[in-house]
Write a protein that holds these residues in place. Structure first.
Motif, short mmCIF file in Angstrom:
data_model
loop_
_atom_site.label_atom_id
_atom_site.label_comp_id
_atom_site.label_asym_id
_atom_site.label_seq_id
_atom_site.Cartn_x
_atom_site.Cartn_y
_atom_site.Cartn_z
N ARG A 26 -12.99 -76.32 60.28
CA ARG A 26 -12.68 -75.33 59.26
C ARG A 26 -11.50 -75.76 58.37
O ARG A 26 -10.34 -75.69 58.80
N LEU A 27 -11.80 -76.20 57.19
CA LEU A 27 -10.78 -76.64 56.23
C LEU A 27 -10.70 -75.59 55.13
O LEU A 27 -11.66 -75.40 54.38
N ASP A 49 -0.04 -81.81 60.27
CA ASP A 49 -0.17 -80.63 59.40
C ASP A 49 0.33 -79.37 60.10
O ASP A 49 1.01 -78.54 59.48
N GLY A 71 0.19 -80.41 68.42
CA GLY A 71 -0.54 -79.16 68.61
C GLY A 71 0.32 -77.93 68.41
O GLY A 71 1.48 -78.01 68.00
N VAL A 72 -0.24 -76.80 68.80
CA VAL A 72 0.35 -75.51 68.45
C VAL A 72 1.57 -75.20 69.31
O VAL A 72 2.63 -74.80 68.80
N PHE A 99 -12.79 -81.16 70.86
CA PHE A 99 -11.91 -79.99 70.79
C PHE A 99 -12.50 -78.87 69.95
O PHE A 99 -12.45 -77.71 70.31
N VAL A 100 -13.07 -79.23 68.79
CA VAL A 100 -13.54 -78.20 67.85
C VAL A 100 -15.06 -78.04 67.90
O VAL A 100 -15.57 -76.97 68.18
N ASP A 110 -5.64 -75.75 52.26
CA ASP A 110 -5.45 -76.87 53.19
C ASP A 110 -6.12 -78.12 52.64
O ASP A 110 -5.59 -79.23 52.73
N TRP A 164 -18.26 -77.41 60.47
CA TRP A 164 -17.75 -77.02 61.82
C TRP A 164 -16.24 -77.17 61.91
O TRP A 164 -15.59 -76.46 62.67
N PRO A 224 -4.24 -83.49 61.93
CA PRO A 224 -4.02 -82.08 62.30
C PRO A 224 -2.63 -81.76 62.86
O PRO A 224 -2.03 -80.76 62.47
N ASP A 225 -2.11 -82.61 63.76
CA ASP A 225 -0.82 -82.25 64.38
C ASP A 225 0.33 -82.43 63.39
O ASP A 225 1.29 -81.64 63.42
#
Ligand code: FO1
Length: 308
Positions: A90-91, A51, A10-11, A154-155, A95, A88, A48-49
């Protein structure tokens, strides 16, 4: 020369990872990344993580969103929405190229580790980053409304459902990725980045062999909770829903006997001598690159002091 393993997802984790990449050379640190957030979406293999860390280390990350690439456009997804497709998650257009490429390489038989290394090399990243496992592991979020795939929770559902627990599908047949397993044969310490303990760190710790490896090493975690709040994401909300105090001390007790040291923010200095582990108090809120580097340096020096 010492070698360390940094666990991230994650971020928040990626912020400290960037600092660590400035403080430690590629021979001194390997980043092991959570893959529990991964999923198949629009026919694409999405990680995602991996990336988020890849874009962060390549200085391509979108600092407003926290995920995806900067200088992004959304033509493809907006057109997909017009056609009634799923938009939903967002790509962005740039990316998407990475997801197409990863999906192609995986279909051609490459492992997730190999694909991750190839993409990192192409983007000029010198540090090693690897998935926790090359076998699929999926975080399932248990909520009052039933079990949800991580990205749906999460999204799609914006972390709204109250969580009651988590499980990680695929663990029994998963193994540590080869790069991580090899690094652990000669590793002098572990840093757990300030990621969500439940859905970014626990999946990594759940990979068979990881906890056993960490039990033999000094392990330092940086608290993702500062003064009762998560800097970003649903950590504090999850803790409230799990009926545990949303405090740094609770995070330390969540990691339990695995932990050798814990890095607390100045806001939580009061608890520094009440924890069953060694602690260091510093500024852990990372707004600038220098903040990331400073926190990384304090964390590495703390780990080194515990290693002797
Ligand atoms: N997070 C969101 O909150 N909304 C999104 O639309 C979204 C899209 C997305 C696309 C690619 C990618 O690599 C990550 C993305 N994320 C998005 C983040 C993703 O949900 C991660 O699992 C979280 O950052 C937790 O680590």
């Amino acid at each position: 020369m010492a070698r360390y393993l940094a666990i991230t997802g994650g971020v928040g984790g990626a912020k400290l990872a960037l600092g660590l990449a400035h403080v430690l050379t590629p021979d001194e640190v390997l980043f092991v990344v959570n893959t529990g957030d991964d999923f198949e979406h629009l026919g694409l293999a999405i990680s995602p993580d991996l990336d988020t860390l890849t874009y962060t280390l390549a200085d391509l990350n979108n600092t407003e969103l926290g995920w995806g690439r900067r200088d992004e456009t959304w033509q493809c997804l907006d057109t997909l929405a017009e056609l009634g497709g799923e938009s939903w998650f967002r790509l962005g257009d740039r990316d998407l190229a990475l997801h197409f490429h990863r999906t192609q390489l995986l279909r051609a038989g490459a492992s997730l580790s190999q694909v991750t290394a190839e993409i990192a090399r192409r983007l000029g990243i010198r540090h090693g980053l690897a998935p926790m496992s090359d076998q699929p592991i999926r975080t399932i979020v248990h909520t009052a409304k039933g079990a949800l795939n991580f990205q749906h929770y999460f999204v799609r559902d914006r972390c709204a459902p109250a969580v009651t627990g988590f499980h990680f599908d695929g663990i029994p047949s998963a193994r540590l990725s080869p790069v991580v397993a090899d690094w652990l044969t000669d590793c002098q310490g572990v840093i757990i980045c300030p990621s969500n303990p439940f859905v970014s760190v626990d999946p990594v710790l759940a990979v068979p062999g990881m906890r056993e490896a960490l039990a033999r090493l000094p392990v330092v975690a940086v608290s993702p909770i500062v003064d009762g709040m998560a800097i970003k994401g649903p950590t504090a909300k999850m803790m409230a829903e799990l009926k545990v105090p949303a405090t740094a001390a609770q995070v330390a007790s969540h990691y339990g006997e695995l932990l050798t040291g814990f890095v607390l923010d100045e806001a939580d200095a009061a608890v520094h001598d009440t924890l069953p582990v060694r602690t260091v108090v510093t500024r852990t809120v990372m707004l600038t690159l220098q903040d990331r580097i400073d926190l990384a340096r304090v964390t590495v020096e703390f780990l080194q002091s515990l290693a002797h």
